[in-house]
Enzyme design. Structure first.
Site, PDB file in Angstrom:
ATOM      1  N   ASP A  12       0.813  -1.216   0.000  1.00 30.23           N
ATOM      2  CA  ASP A  12       0.000   0.000   0.000  1.00 30.23           C
ATOM      3  C   ASP A  12       0.846   1.267   0.000  1.00 30.23           C
ATOM      4  O   ASP A  12       0.458   2.291   0.574  1.00 30.23           O
ATOM      5  CB  ASP A  12      -0.968   0.015   1.203  1.00 30.23           C
ATOM      6  CG  ASP A  12      -1.852  -1.210   1.221  1.00 30.23           C
ATOM      7  OD1 ASP A  12      -2.305  -1.610   0.134  1.00 30.23           O
ATOM      8  OD2 ASP A  12      -2.081  -1.761   2.309  1.00 30.23           O
ATOM      9  N   LYS A  15       1.788   2.130  -5.107  1.00 26.74           N
ATOM     10  CA  LYS A  15       2.325   1.574  -6.357  1.00 26.74           C
ATOM     11  C   LYS A  15       1.384   1.853  -7.522  1.00 26.74           C
ATOM     12  O   LYS A  15       1.819   2.219  -8.610  1.00 26.74           O
ATOM     13  CB  LYS A  15       2.514   0.045  -6.220  1.00 26.74           C
ATOM     14  CG  LYS A  15       3.514  -0.355  -5.146  1.00 26.74           C
ATOM     15  CD  LYS A  15       3.592  -1.861  -5.000  1.00 26.74           C
ATOM     16  CE  LYS A  15       2.378  -2.504  -4.387  1.00 26.74           C
ATOM     17  NZ  LYS A  15       2.104  -2.157  -2.993  1.00 26.74           N
ATOM     18  N   GLY A  39      -4.544  -4.491  -3.682  1.00 28.28           N
ATOM     19  CA  GLY A  39      -5.582  -3.480  -3.877  1.00 28.28           C
ATOM     20  C   GLY A  39      -4.919  -2.168  -4.224  1.00 28.28           C
ATOM     21  O   GLY A  39      -4.196  -1.598  -3.413  1.00 28.28           O
ATOM     22  N   HIS A  40      -5.095  -1.738  -5.456  1.00 26.17           N
ATOM     23  CA  HIS A  40      -4.441  -0.512  -5.914  1.00 26.17           C
ATOM     24  C   HIS A  40      -5.516   0.516  -6.265  1.00 26.17           C
ATOM     25  O   HIS A  40      -6.391   0.243  -7.087  1.00 26.17           O
ATOM     26  CB  HIS A  40      -3.559  -0.795  -7.134  1.00 26.17           C
ATOM     27  CG  HIS A  40      -2.536  -1.868  -6.876  1.00 26.17           C
ATOM     28  ND1 HIS A  40      -1.890  -2.528  -7.870  1.00 26.17           N
ATOM     29  CD2 HIS A  40      -2.061  -2.387  -5.722  1.00 26.17           C
ATOM     30  CE1 HIS A  40      -1.057  -3.419  -7.344  1.00 26.17           C
ATOM     31  NE2 HIS A  40      -1.152  -3.353  -6.041  1.00 26.17           N
ATOM     32  N   GLN A 221       1.895  -6.052  -3.366  1.00 25.61           N
ATOM     33  CA  GLN A 221       2.382  -6.180  -1.990  1.00 25.61           C
ATOM     34  C   GLN A 221       3.673  -5.368  -1.801  1.00 25.61           C
ATOM     35  O   GLN A 221       3.910  -4.442  -2.563  1.00 25.61           O
ATOM     36  CB  GLN A 221       2.594  -7.661  -1.601  1.00 25.61           C
ATOM     37  CG  GLN A 221       1.308  -8.445  -1.405  1.00 25.61           C
ATOM     38  CD  GLN A 221       0.720  -8.985  -2.681  1.00 25.61           C
ATOM     39  OE1 GLN A 221       1.396  -9.583  -3.488  1.00 25.61           O
ATOM     40  NE2 GLN A 221      -0.568  -8.779  -2.871  1.00 25.61           N
TER      41      GLN A 221
HETATM   42  P1  GDP Z   1      -0.748   0.266  -3.557  1.00 31.64           P
HETATM   43  O1  GDP Z   1      -1.363  -0.984  -3.024  1.00 31.64           O
HETATM   44  O2  GDP Z   1       0.713   0.348  -3.302  1.00 31.64           O
HETATM   45  O3  GDP Z   1      -1.101   0.524  -4.999  1.00 31.64           O
HETATM   46  O4  GDP Z   1      -1.382   1.454  -2.718  1.00 31.64           O
HETATM   47  P2  GDP Z   1      -2.951   1.646  -2.373  1.00 31.64           P
HETATM   48  O5  GDP Z   1      -3.629   2.115  -3.596  1.00 31.64           O
HETATM   49  O6  GDP Z   1      -3.484   0.443  -1.672  1.00 31.64           O
HETATM   50  O7  GDP Z   1      -2.856   2.784  -1.271  1.00 31.64           O
HETATM   51  C1  GDP Z   1      -2.350   4.029  -1.532  1.00 31.64           C
HETATM   52  C2  GDP Z   1      -3.470   5.073  -1.314  1.00 31.64           C
HETATM   53  O8  GDP Z   1      -2.892   6.339  -1.170  1.00 31.64           O
HETATM   54  C3  GDP Z   1      -4.427   5.183  -2.478  1.00 31.64           C
HETATM   55  O9  GDP Z   1      -5.716   5.484  -1.983  1.00 31.64           O
HETATM   56  C4  GDP Z   1      -3.898   6.360  -3.306  1.00 31.64           C
HETATM   57  O10 GDP Z   1      -4.905   7.053  -4.021  1.00 31.64           O
HETATM   58  C5  GDP Z   1      -3.350   7.224  -2.201  1.00 31.64           C
HETATM   59  N1  GDP Z   1      -2.157   8.003  -2.563  1.00 31.64           N
HETATM   60  C6  GDP Z   1      -1.139   7.665  -3.396  1.00 31.64           C
HETATM   61  N2  GDP Z   1      -0.180   8.610  -3.373  1.00 31.64           N
HETATM   62  C7  GDP Z   1      -0.601   9.561  -2.509  1.00 31.64           C
HETATM   63  C8  GDP Z   1      -0.022  10.785  -2.029  1.00 31.64           C
HETATM   64  O11 GDP Z   1       1.073  11.169  -2.380  1.00 31.64           O
HETATM   65  N3  GDP Z   1      -0.753  11.481  -1.102  1.00 31.64           N
HETATM   66  C9  GDP Z   1      -1.967  11.076  -0.670  1.00 31.64           C
HETATM   67  N4  GDP Z   1      -2.603  11.816   0.223  1.00 31.64           N
HETATM   68  N5  GDP Z   1      -2.538   9.925  -1.105  1.00 31.64           N
HETATM   69  C10 GDP Z   1      -1.856   9.185  -2.003  1.00 31.64           C
HETATM   70  P1  IMO Z   2      -0.945  -4.207  -2.205  1.00 31.51           P
HETATM   71  O1  IMO Z   2      -0.584  -4.718  -3.574  1.00 31.51           O
HETATM   72  C1  IMO Z   2      -0.950  -4.725   2.111  1.00 31.51           C
HETATM   73  C2  IMO Z   2      -1.008  -8.838   3.619  1.00 31.51           C
HETATM   74  C3  IMO Z   2      -2.258  -9.302   4.339  1.00 31.51           C
HETATM   75  C4  IMO Z   2      -1.646 -10.268   5.340  1.00 31.51           C
HETATM   76  C5  IMO Z   2      -0.525 -10.918   4.542  1.00 31.51           C
HETATM   77  C6  IMO Z   2      -0.882 -12.279   3.947  1.00 31.51           C
HETATM   78  O2  IMO Z   2      -2.238  -3.484  -2.162  1.00 31.51           O
HETATM   79  O3  IMO Z   2       0.203  -3.477  -1.592  1.00 31.51           O
HETATM   80  P2  IMO Z   2      -2.422 -12.997   1.902  1.00 31.51           P
HETATM   81  O4  IMO Z   2      -3.883 -12.825   1.681  1.00 31.51           O
HETATM   82  O5  IMO Z   2      -1.565 -12.395   0.853  1.00 31.51           O
HETATM   83  O6  IMO Z   2      -2.037 -14.419   2.187  1.00 31.51           O
HETATM   84  O7  IMO Z   2      -2.135 -12.197   3.291  1.00 31.51           O
HETATM   85  O8  IMO Z   2      -0.213 -10.017   3.492  1.00 31.51           O
HETATM   86  N1  IMO Z   2      -1.231  -8.311   2.256  1.00 31.51           N
HETATM   87  C7  IMO Z   2      -1.168  -7.007   1.960  1.00 31.51           C
HETATM   88  N2  IMO Z   2      -0.983  -5.913   2.743  1.00 31.51           N
HETATM   89  N3  IMO Z   2      -1.075  -4.577   0.780  1.00 31.51           N
HETATM   90  C8  IMO Z   2      -1.233  -5.655  -0.028  1.00 31.51           C
HETATM   91  O9  IMO Z   2      -1.213  -5.560  -1.374  1.00 31.51           O
HETATM   92  C9  IMO Z   2      -1.329  -6.927   0.559  1.00 31.51           C
HETATM   93  N4  IMO Z   2      -1.512  -8.183   0.074  1.00 31.51           N
HETATM   94  C10 IMO Z   2      -1.435  -9.004   1.118  1.00 31.51           C
HETATM   95  O10 IMO Z   2      -2.902  -8.228   4.965  1.00 31.51           O
HETATM   96  O11 IMO Z   2      -1.057  -9.561   6.404  1.00 31.51           O
HETATM   97 MG    MG Z   3      -2.884  -1.604  -1.769  1.00 32.79          MG
END
Ligand code: GDP
Ligand code: IMO
Ligand code: MG
Length: 428
Positions: A12, A15, A39-40, A221
């Site tokens: 998270d 990416k 989850g992106h 991840q």
């Molecule tokens: P990922 O799993 O690495 O793709 O990240 P996620 O999408 O799960 O979580 C990142 C969250 O932060 C998302 O809701 C993005 O829209 C948000 N985000 C990304 N970059 C920034 C930033 O620079 N500032 C803020 N406030 N939010 C951001």
């Molecule tokens: P993104 O791509 C954050 C965590 C789960 C759990 C562990 C194992 O959005 O960064 P799993 O279901 O993969 O066997 O769970 O890994 N986990 C993540 N945490 N971001 C993710 O993906 C994750 N994918 C799995 O919360 O701790």
């Molecule tokens: Mg994510």
């Protein structure tokens, strides 16, 4: 030119936003591991897109590939495609290809994931319960159903029966029952929808590589969730680090490759496991609120803490990261004094890396350096020179500790909220 995006922390890191940003110039965007545990979230003006399995390049109608290193839940994929089509995103066999040898997640894998978590009791990992771990176990156990198995219904039924028979004795001990025939029938119903995407993608990727196309490998991840290098056993079940792009896609070209390490300006983690800089106080709550730190997949509140330079430096080395992208700087805007972990104390010793031994990990205490906050709005800034001096100093301090340049800074969720310090995008 080839780019790989990996997360350097526990996931998270943002990416999705960076893949979307970089994919404007990409010819191919490729997922190489994980599944719909990812989850992106991508924000484009007023539209918000949530992606789990599909490479983020799909939002820009780029050619997207799901490589063999992924575990694929066909029902989850269909649902995700439907949701995105409802948001006017085009998805068809022209812009999506899936490796023929990708292993499938079946309903039994989700059930096993639940049972495994239940049986772990207080030591549960906090998985996403999407069946990821059990599906990878079956892959390594050489029992998996692969996408290409959908070409032969008779054999498919036998293979599914064998797979279910293998797991039933344990599931029965937990009073769970699940029917292989239903899994087979359900799979047959959707088989034609999925099969149209099936292709020898390793050839396509290598051909594109030879033609010097722009290929973007999208990690899911984070490095600390890597099955080998993460905080085992509190990890996911795939190699999340950059080395996996080769075995997870069949791509064989090693030169001209930039590896971008996406790194949050603080740290978050979903699920159980060690978190050395965790803040269980008002500042932690503030980061949750300000950063909207709630899981995309499971909606769980993310645990929040200070930046840990020891872990990020280690991830940079393991992934061969060439440039760091620092995200969510704006979330720190209101904090008066910011701490950065620069080492761990263990009894009388100082560790400058994370030892793998769980017993040592339990007794590690972070050593912090304090930096003054900037207490000014950085949200949405696009130029380095507009950043307050304390924010610039915070970034320079991080660079000195992680021993790598921070080339891109993200100051908000939108595409435009990005400081491209070295014109990485315009030069690529
Ligand atoms: P990922 O799993 O690495 O793709 O990240 P996620 O999408 O799960 O979580 C990142 C969250 O932060 C998302 O809701 C993005 O829209 C948000 N985000 C990304 N970059 C920034 C930033 O620079 N500032 C803020 N406030 N939010 C951001
Ligand atoms: P993104 O791509 C954050 C965590 C789960 C759990 C562990 C194992 O959005 O960064 P799993 O279901 O993969 O066997 O769970 O890994 N986990 C993540 N945490 N971001 C993710 O993906 C994750 N994918 C799995 O919360 O701790
Ligand atoms: Mg994510």
């Amino acid at each position: 030119m080839f780019y790989t995006i990996v997360g350097t922390q526990w996931g998270d890191e943002g990416k999705g936003k960076i893949v979307d940003w970089l994919s404007s110039k990409a010819d191919l965007v490729v997922r190489f591991q994980g599944g719909n545990n990812a989850g992106h979230t991508i924000k484009v003006n007023k539209n918000v897109y949530k992606l789990n399995l599909l490479p983020s390049g799909i939002i820009r109608n780029k050619k997207c590939i799901i490589g063999n290193g992924v575990v694929l839940d066909p029902w989850a994929l269909i649902k995700e495609i439907e949701n995105l089509r409802n948001q006017n995103i085009i998805i068809d066999e022209n812009n999506l290809c899936i490796a023929e040898n990708v292993c499938l997640i079946l309903p039994i894998h989700k059930l096993i994931d639940e049972v495994n978590e239940e049986s772990r009791g207080i030591n549960s990992i906090g998985t996403t319960k999407k069946g990821i771990g059990p599906a990878y176990e079956d892959k390594v156990g050489r029992r998996s159903i692969r996408l290409c198995d959908l070409n032969d219904n008779q054999n498919l039924k036998l293979k599914i029966k064998k797979l279910y028979d293998f797991h039933m004795p344990r599931l029965e001990k937990f009073n769970k029952s699940i029917d292989y025939e239903k899994a087979y029938e359900d799979l047959i119903k959707i088989s034609n929808i999925i099969k149209i995407f099936s292709a020898p993608v390793w050839k396509m990727i290598n051909d594109a590589g030879k033609q010097k196309k722009f290929i973007l490998f999208e990690g899911a991840q984070g490095s600390l969730l890597d099955i080998d290098f993460g905080t085992y056993p509190y990890v996911t079940s795939s190699n999340t680090s950059s080395g996996q792009i080769f075995s997870g896609t069949g791509f064989g070209i090693k030169e001209n490759h930039s590896i971008l390490g996406i790194t949050k300006a603080y740290t978050t983690r979903v699920g159980s496991g060690p978190f050395f800089t965790e803040l269980q106080n008002d500042i932690g709550d503030h980061l949750v609120e300000k950063g909207q730190e709630f899981g995309t997949v499971t909606k769980r509140k993310r645990r929040c803490g200070w930046f840990d330079s020891v872990l990020v430096r280690q991830s940079i080395v393991i992934n061969g990261i060439t440039d760091v992208v620092l995200t969510k700087l704006d979330v720190l805007d209101e904090i008066k004094e910011i701490k950065v972990c620069v080492g761990y104390r263990y009894n009388q010793e100082i560790y400058n890396y994370l030892p793998f031994d769980e017993n040592i990990q339990k007794k590690l205490f972070p050593v912090y350096e304090n930096l003054p906050g900037w207490q000014t709005k950085t949200f949405g800034l696009k130029n380095w020179s507009d950043l307050p001096i304390n924010a610039q100093q915070y970034i320079s301090f991080l660079e000195s500790k992680i021993e790598k340049k921070i080339s891109i800074i993200s100051t908000g969720p939108d595409r435009s909220h990005t400081i491209d310090r070295n014109n990485l995008l315009s030069n690529s």
